[in-house]
Design a protein around this motif. Sequence first.
Motif, PDB file in Angstrom:
ATOM      1  N   GLN A  52      63.789 -47.174  69.833  1.00  0.00           N
ATOM      2  CA  GLN A  52      64.246 -46.332  68.731  1.00  0.00           C
ATOM      3  C   GLN A  52      63.379 -45.090  68.540  1.00  0.00           C
ATOM      4  OE1 GLN A  52      64.993 -48.651  65.128  1.00  0.00           O
ATOM      5  NE2 GLN A  52      65.445 -50.470  66.348  1.00  0.00           N
ATOM      6  N   PRO A 106      59.655 -46.179  73.090  1.00  0.00           N
ATOM      7  CA  PRO A 106      60.246 -47.249  72.280  1.00  0.00           C
ATOM      8  C   PRO A 106      61.764 -47.091  72.213  1.00  0.00           C
ATOM      9  CG  PRO A 106      58.393 -46.212  71.150  1.00  0.00           C
ATOM     10  CD  PRO A 106      58.704 -45.360  72.332  1.00  0.00           C
ATOM     11  N   MET A 121      59.148 -46.835  66.244  1.00  0.00           N
ATOM     12  CA  MET A 121      60.073 -47.127  65.147  1.00  0.00           C
ATOM     13  C   MET A 121      60.407 -48.610  65.066  1.00  0.00           C
ATOM     14  SD  MET A 121      61.016 -44.304  63.470  1.00  0.00           S
ATOM     15  CE  MET A 121      62.699 -44.527  62.890  1.00  0.00           C
ATOM     16  N   ASP A 122      60.464 -49.278  66.227  1.00  0.00           N
ATOM     17  CA  ASP A 122      60.887 -50.679  66.248  1.00  0.00           C
ATOM     18  C   ASP A 122      59.730 -51.661  66.392  1.00  0.00           C
ATOM     19  OD1 ASP A 122      60.258 -49.839  68.764  1.00  0.00           O
ATOM     20  OD2 ASP A 122      61.982 -50.739  69.757  1.00  0.00           O
ATOM     21  N   ASP A 123      58.470 -51.156  66.390  1.00  0.00           N
ATOM     22  CA  ASP A 123      57.317 -52.037  66.563  1.00  0.00           C
ATOM     23  C   ASP A 123      56.088 -51.394  65.936  1.00  0.00           C
ATOM     24  OD1 ASP A 123      55.302 -53.721  67.330  1.00  0.00           O
ATOM     25  OD2 ASP A 123      55.625 -53.512  69.485  1.00  0.00           O
TER      26      ASP A 123
END
Length: 258
Positions: A246, A244, A141-143
Amino acid sequence: MQQVPQSYLGVWQRRLIQHSSGRSDSETAVYWLQTPRLFADLRIPPNSLPGLALEALSHAQRLALCEQKGFAGVTQVDADICQWHRKMDYQPVSGEEDIGRMQFETSERLLETALDDSYYEIWERLPDSLGVCRGQWLQAMDDPSRQGCLLLAGDYFLFAASRPTPLTPGGHLREKISPQNSTALLACELSFGRHHAGRAPWQIECSTLPANAGQCLLPSSIDPFAADLFADETVMPSLGSVAPAQGWRCMPDPRQQT
């Protein structure tokens, strides 16, 4: 996008690789899980490394982990030619094609030969891998650059997740790591095991992360056959040992060509 033939689905264990040079290997633990589109492949050489977290291993032990291999992506079959398009890799990206000529000796025994005859491999399908076969490609979600997948075939699963710190292309993993960066660069997870149809925790049998062997990927409360498995809010946020911040989101299957 075309699906692979039904005859390929399941988990294949490599029994032997024989090179034209005379070198052979029947000791490395090699598992290839194939779904209708996605695949993952895990290769763990025999070693006596302790089941410790990366941080607790010596630098020499971390160097030994550099001999592991694992990759995931999409499979393309044209007649007797099978090509595995790698979209994530434990080793640095090489740009070389992963392709072979396939021959079914029986329905459960498969011979793979290099197009240049430089090697042949013998694969046997694990009986308990027949049955429900599906998979989901994932993205952090964050990458957006961090990829993963969760694949299931019969009683088996294979979870793959790329490392948070990308590798530069080319060469071998052992050439990239140092005592300062080895923990980050070895944090690429491919974990293979059995889910027991939800009657017991999803137990990991072997993994690129030594501490994972014997541990659980998911609790028994997670039904592997649930239609909404890949949308389960108790699964996606924390899937994997290096999840991750998120969590993961579901993505379409990658394209065949890089």
